[in-house]
Design a protein around this motif. Structure first.
Motif, mmCIF file in Angstrom:
data_model
loop_
_atom_site.group_PDB
_atom_site.id
_atom_site.type_symbol
_atom_site.label_atom_id
_atom_site.label_comp_id
_atom_site.label_asym_id
_atom_site.label_seq_id
_atom_site.Cartn_x
_atom_site.Cartn_y
_atom_site.Cartn_z
ATOM 1 N N GLY A 159 0.798 -1.219 0.000
ATOM 2 C CA GLY A 159 0.000 0.000 0.000
ATOM 3 C C GLY A 159 0.833 1.272 0.000
ATOM 4 N N LEU A 160 0.171 2.371 0.335
ATOM 5 C CA LEU A 160 0.790 3.698 0.293
ATOM 6 C C LEU A 160 1.591 3.978 1.565
ATOM 7 N N PRO A 161 2.658 4.765 1.451
ATOM 8 C CA PRO A 161 3.390 5.196 2.651
ATOM 9 C C PRO A 161 2.515 6.070 3.541
ATOM 10 N N THR A 162 2.839 6.085 4.832
ATOM 11 C CA THR A 162 2.111 6.878 5.815
ATOM 12 C C THR A 162 3.047 7.881 6.469
ATOM 13 N N SER A 163 2.503 8.650 7.401
ATOM 14 C CA SER A 163 3.342 9.640 8.098
ATOM 15 C C SER A 163 4.427 8.963 8.925
ATOM 16 N N VAL A 164 4.171 7.745 9.399
ATOM 17 C CA VAL A 164 5.211 6.996 10.123
ATOM 18 C C VAL A 164 6.350 6.652 9.171
ATOM 19 N N ASP A 165 5.988 6.258 7.959
ATOM 20 C CA ASP A 165 7.012 5.935 6.962
ATOM 21 C C ASP A 165 7.833 7.160 6.586
ATOM 22 N N ASP A 166 7.227 8.353 6.660
ATOM 23 C CA ASP A 166 7.969 9.597 6.426
ATOM 24 C C ASP A 166 9.187 9.684 7.329
ATOM 25 N N GLU A 167 9.010 9.284 8.604
ATOM 26 C CA GLU A 167 10.120 9.340 9.549
ATOM 27 C C GLU A 167 11.247 8.408 9.111
ATOM 28 N N VAL A 168 10.870 7.246 8.593
ATOM 29 C CA VAL A 168 11.874 6.294 8.126
ATOM 30 C C VAL A 168 12.628 6.859 6.924
#
Length: 436
Positions: free
Chosen positions: A50-59
């Protein structure tokens, strides 16, 4: 820099059900022509990740930091998962690693369609491209202490790596970023930090900013947008980064961000600001102590050509400054100094004419007053019989008012007194004044 301009993920911790793509749009300036053009980024998620999330932004920010720590030496960046998590101030347990793994899975499978949105600094132009953020990632082994994989690496997509190599980067205060509590604060900090480099006040349409720069839903009305942004505004102002204000209402509603402390900073060289305003990159390096006049002339040449309809862009202006000899002006160019001299000469001529007119009017007014005084004295010197005789002669001799004065009565004709005075004055000029 490209990653700061448009979001790559949802603003929440999970994508809305059934949503497999994100679209962000705005307008930018084409550096080759100086014209405004549409820009669009489409983020396409792939099942099952699926799509990246705001948590993935941190990564993703963690990946950038790890690449910087490695000196941007290679597309492949080796790392220890436990150390990577600690650098992000996450725990090193199984759930934290699962979030890290999920983020890297998504960035390795997501596709980004850039339509004039990503600037390729090496090619010095916006491009249309379908890119991947990460080409691959891999983990191996087992850390006995944490139970996490012992080793791992990720490989940047070729477009991202070319952009890094071309220097399309800016320094990011990673510690400040990690200290922000809200995802909206972090995203706004990255975007505004990029824009504050050129201007210490940023003004944008409220909904455009919320949807295309932060990633909020376009179904939100202004009240909902303001309520959502409030926590970010409060946090960013409290931490001394920027303050926000709203202007306008309805579809004209805008948000204005002011960099805190900008007024205490050293004033920017105005020539550098003029070049940046015209889209010239590397403006600070172009302006030196011994070429300031050359820069001014190049800007004047550029502006005149643009005003005349020529499609010259920032690249033309850059070359005009660095070329061995300055570019010639158009034949119809008139320098500001020449324009100023013409205006000054015209103003001086107008002032002289005004003085002459003023003196003439004053002279005429004075002569009229003297004439009126003499005429009044003459009428006063006449007895009743002489006045009546002079009056009859004046009426008979007046071609303009004689007929009206002979047929009308003073009590029925509104302008009788005015006409009579004009007839008397005219007769006095023809008879008494001529004799004098």
């Amino acid at each position: 820099m490209n990653l700061a301009e448009f979001p790559l993920s949802t603003i929440g911790e999970r994508a809305p059900a059934g949503v497999d793509r994100l679209v962000f749009e705005d307008e930018g300036i084409d550096p080759s022509t100086g014209e405004r053009s549409a820009r669009r980024v489409t983020v396409l998620g792939q099942a099952p990740f699926g799509l990246p999330t705001s948590v993935d932004d941190e990564v993703l920010m963690g990946c950038l930091r790890a690449t910087k720590d490695a000196g941007f030496d290679s597309r492949r960046v080796d790392f220890e998962p436990a150390s990577f998590l600690r650098a992000m101030r996450w725990s090193t347990d199984g759930p934290a690693y699962a979030r890290l793994r999920r983020a890297l899975d998504r960035y390795s499978t997501v596709s980004v369609v850039s339509e004039g949105a990503y600037w390729h600094k090496g090619k010095r132009k916006p491009v249309r491209d379908v890119v991947g953020i990460l080409d691959r990632w891999q983990s191996s082994g087992r850390d006995r202490e944490t139970g996490l994989p012992e080793k791992a690496f990720f490989v940047w997509g070729d477009f991202m790596w070319e952009s890094f190599q071309a220097g399309n980067l800016r320094n990011l205060d990673y510690d400040f970023l990690l200290g922000l509590e809200h995802a909206i604060s972090r995203r706004a900090y990255r975007f505004l930090g990029k824009r504050f480099y050129h201007n210490k006040s940023i003004r944008m349409g409220l909904k455009h900013f919320a949807v295309n720069k932060i990633g909020m839903s376009d179904k939100n009305h202004n009240g909902q947008i303001k309520a959502t942004l409030k926590k970010a505004h409060t946090e960013l102002e409290r931490k001394g980064f920027c303050r926000a204000e709203y202007v306008g209402r309805g579809q004209q509603a805008e948000v204005v961000y002011h960099a805190i402390g900008a007024e205490q900073q050293q004033p920017r060289d105005p020539l550098v600001g003029e070049l940046r305003r015209r889209g010239v990159s590397g403006a600070a390096k172009l302006v030196t102590a011994d070429n300031r006049e050359r820069v001014r002339q190049a800007i004047a040449n550029y502006d005149h050509r643009r005003d005349c309809g020529e499609k010259v862009g920032p690249g033309w202006l850059h070359q005009c400054i660095v070329a061995d000899s300055a570019y010639k002006f158009r034949d119809d160019y008139v320098s500001p100094e020449a324009v100023a001299k013409r205006r000054q000469a015209s103003a001086a001529s107008d002032a002289r004419k005004a003085k002459r007119t003023e003196r003439l009017e004053a002279s005429e007014d004075s002569a009229m007053q003297r004439e009126r005084k003499r005429f009044g004295a003459f009428i006063q010197s006449l007895d009743e019989e002489a006045y009546e005789q002079f009056r009859e002669q004046a009426i008979a001799a007046s071609s303009a008012y004689g007929k009206s004065l002979r047929t009308a009565k003073p009590e029925t004709m509104p302008h009788y007194a005015t006409y009579l005075e004009a007839a008397l004055l005219g007769h006095w000029r023809r008879t008494v004044c001529q004799r004098d």
